[in-house]
Motif scaffolding. Structure first.
Motif, mmCIF file in Angstrom:
data_model
loop_
_atom_site.group_PDB
_atom_site.id
_atom_site.type_symbol
_atom_site.label_atom_id
_atom_site.label_comp_id
_atom_site.label_asym_id
_atom_site.label_seq_id
_atom_site.Cartn_x
_atom_site.Cartn_y
_atom_site.Cartn_z
ATOM 1 N N ALA A 190 0.829 -1.201 0.000
ATOM 2 C CA ALA A 190 0.000 0.000 0.000
ATOM 3 C C ALA A 190 0.866 1.254 0.000
ATOM 4 O O ALA A 190 0.592 2.211 -0.737
ATOM 5 N N VAL B 134 -3.344 2.942 6.185
ATOM 6 C CA VAL B 134 -3.285 2.559 4.774
ATOM 7 C C VAL B 134 -4.537 1.765 4.417
ATOM 8 O O VAL B 134 -5.246 1.258 5.293
ATOM 9 N N ASP B 135 -4.798 1.666 3.117
ATOM 10 C CA ASP B 135 -5.991 0.973 2.631
ATOM 11 C C ASP B 135 -5.652 -0.476 2.299
ATOM 12 O O ASP B 135 -5.241 -0.791 1.188
ATOM 13 N N VAL B 136 -5.808 -1.339 3.290
ATOM 14 C CA VAL B 136 -5.573 -2.778 3.126
ATOM 15 C C VAL B 136 -6.743 -3.515 3.763
ATOM 16 O O VAL B 136 -7.152 -3.182 4.876
#
Length: 236
Positions: free
Chosen positions: A57, A86-88
């Motif tokens: 990410a 973060v975008d996970v």
């Protein structure tokens, strides 16, 4: 690319979760050097603490899904993702679950790969190294690698790539052959020599007795294997 020892220090993780070590860092480094995560959909299999997924990410992936069969690992990975902002998305399950979300432009994996003899009772290992199922992979170290190599092609989009890290003791040549047999173009991208950690130190005598380790040697070679699926415009 071959490197020697480094001084990377593993982050502290929750008990029962695999602590990232040099194999995780080597995989992250190769993902960064190749730029394969940037602007691409990424799946991190056997995510453990989530460190590789978070790195993907941070390296500019458009979407990252992380998978692990351990509920404790998934819970910890979600905590780490939240802390890293973060975008996970972390999911409970193996690559069979990942197939529900694919295909992916990049699949990364640091699977269990350490050979072991179930008949040998080992001394207690430090709790910080994580649970045995995070590294135990049968007598040849390929309990996870073989089915993974047979399945990963279906997870990849056309032109997609897999980056896979494991030890010399789980037979990189067999991995290359298995990936090629499933229709992927595979090669060893990088290697690194590291000193034995607690697990291999405990198994050194058995590895010597079975002819896989020279007497007295206490270092192993890690490899990162790259496998590409035809189609698309990914650069090598």
């Amino acid at each position: 690319m071959t490197t020697a020892y480094n001084d990377w220090e593993a982050p502290v993780v929750a008990e029962g979760v695999y602590a990232p070590q040099e194999d995780s860092q080597l995989l992250i480094d190769m993902m960064d050097k190749t730029g394969l995560a940037r602007r691409r959909r990424v799946a991190d299999l056997c995510t453990g603490s989530g460190v590789v997924a978070i790195a993907a990410a941070n390296q500019g992936a458009t979407a990252v899904d992380a998978f692990d069969i351990s509920p404790r690992a998934v819970h910890f990975a979600r905590q780490q993702v939240s802390a890293a902002c973060v975008d996970v998305s972390a999911h409970l399950g193996s690559w069979a679950r990942a197939a529900e979300f694919g295909p992916y432009d990049l699949v990364v994996c640091n699977p269990p790969y350490i050979p072991h003899d179930p008949g040998i009772e080992e001394l207690d290992l430090p709790s910080h190294v994580g649970p045995p199922r995070a590294w135990d992979a049968g007598c040849d170290g390929r309990l996870v690698l073989d089915p993974l190599c047979a399945s990963v092609r279906d997870l990849l989009a056309d032109g997609g790539t897999m980056l896979l890290v494991h030890s010399e003791f789980s037979n990189p040549r067999k991995t290359l052959a298995a990936l090629a047999g499933s229709g992927l173009d595979a090669e060893i991208l990088a290697s690194q020599w590291i000193p034995f950690g607690p697990v291999l130190s405990a198994r050194a005598q058995w590895l010597e007795d079975t002819g896989r380790l020279d007497s007295g040697r206490r270092e192993e070679e890690l490899v990162v294997i790259r496998a590409d699926k035809a189609g698309g415009d990914h650069e090598r």
